[in-house]
Design an enzyme around this catalytic site. Structure first.
Site: not given
Length: 317
Positions: A39, A198
């Protein structure tokens, strides 16, 4: 050209007698960070680039700290250490430190992050931290809207207005107050682009707003990145016809949950993302990579070549 030729030779050498690759990881560029990190949020401040990742390597993503990495050229990265430790620095969450983002405004650095499926904010005077919790509670508590309160991203428009994007299952947008540490939760805009899961990320180029996101699940080898565009930071966003723009291939699997950075003073862009660790990686063991990201003459994002190594680039303003 020499590197690409070598990669092709290595692919051919890797094929066994039955036409299967025996060693396919040799064609993938090395991860830019050592170990398992996911991420990644990449940014440029001053003369340096920075990456703020999730610390990976535990089933259920049970990490408790956030680190910062800096670079002068996008290739060599220095570990600046832990910038936020949930058990030490927070009173309201102790684990599941996920998917941070950072923004600079008012001479301060604002760090947004997921902690135990809430979204928090921390503030520092330097991009390397240390960061402190200014409000003593989540900025966006779990249960505020449908889906998980994770994956924050902040975009600051040309007029100084700041917008927080977040959410799993739905994409949510809320305008931040000028203090960057508060917002009106009653004014959250929620929508679901086709394929959205997401990892929202927003940037502006040549007057156009780009909303990017990850599709599928991070444990799925098909994990990938798509995008849409709009004339406003709050939409409506229209999904591009050519998607995904980032996906795995061959030895590279699960390429997604990205961020992008513009080299200051240029129209050169790079995308940071994670993939399954090579070899033997999975959705809990991921590594951070960077690739060039380009546009056509109409402003469409071109498909990213995940086998193209990142060149040495300076962040001089």
């Amino acid at each position: 050209m020499k590197q690409r030729f070598l990669a092709i030779v290595l692919v051919l050498v890797g094929f066994g007698s039955k036409g299967q690759t025996t060693v396919d990881s040799v064609v993938a560029p090395a991860a830019v960070l050592p170990g398992v990190f996911a991420d990644p949020h990449i940014a440029a401040f001053g003369k340096k680039f920075y990456i703020y990742p999730t610390t990976d390597g535990t089933v259920g993503w049970k990490g408790t700290t956030f680190s910062c990495w800096s670079s002068n050229d996008l290739r060599k990265w220095k570990n600046e250490g832990v910038i936020l430790d949930l058990p030490r620095d927070l009173t309201w969450a102790k684990e599941r430190a996920w998917a941070p983002a950072i923004a600079k405004k008012n001479g301060k650095y604002y760090f947004y992050y997921s902690a135990d499926v809430n979204i928090g904010v921390a503030v520092a005077d330097r991009p390397e931290g240390p960061f402190k919790d200014p409000i003593g509670k989540p900025l966006i508590p779990k249960g505020t809207v449908k889906g998980q309160m994770i994956d924050p991203m902040v975009f600051i428009d040309d007029d100084g207005s700041a917008y927080l994007y977040f959410g799993q299952g739905n994409c949510n947008i809320v305008k931040l107050n000028d203090d960057m540490i508060s917002c009106d939760l009653s004014k959250i805009i929620s929508f679901k682009p086709q394929g959205y899961n997401e990892g929202a990320f927003v940037f502006k180029r040549q007057g156009k707003y780009y909303l990017m996101w990850s599709e599928y699940d991070t444990r799925d080898p098909r994990y990938s990145v798509a995008y849409a565009t709009a004339d406003s930071p709050t939409g409506p966003f229209v999904k591009a016809e050519t998607n995904p723009v980032l996906k795995g291939s061959g030895a590279i699997k699960g390429a997604g949950h990205h961020s992008v950075v513009q080299v200051p003073g240029t129209d050169n862009w790079f995308i940071a993302y994670h993939r399954f660790k090579i070899p033997d990686g999975n959705g809990y063991n991921r590594e951070t990579c960077i690739s060039p990201m380009r546009f056509d003459n109409k402003g469409n994002i071109l498909p990213v070549d995940v086998f193209e190594p990142v060149p040495a680039v300076k962040a001089k303003r």
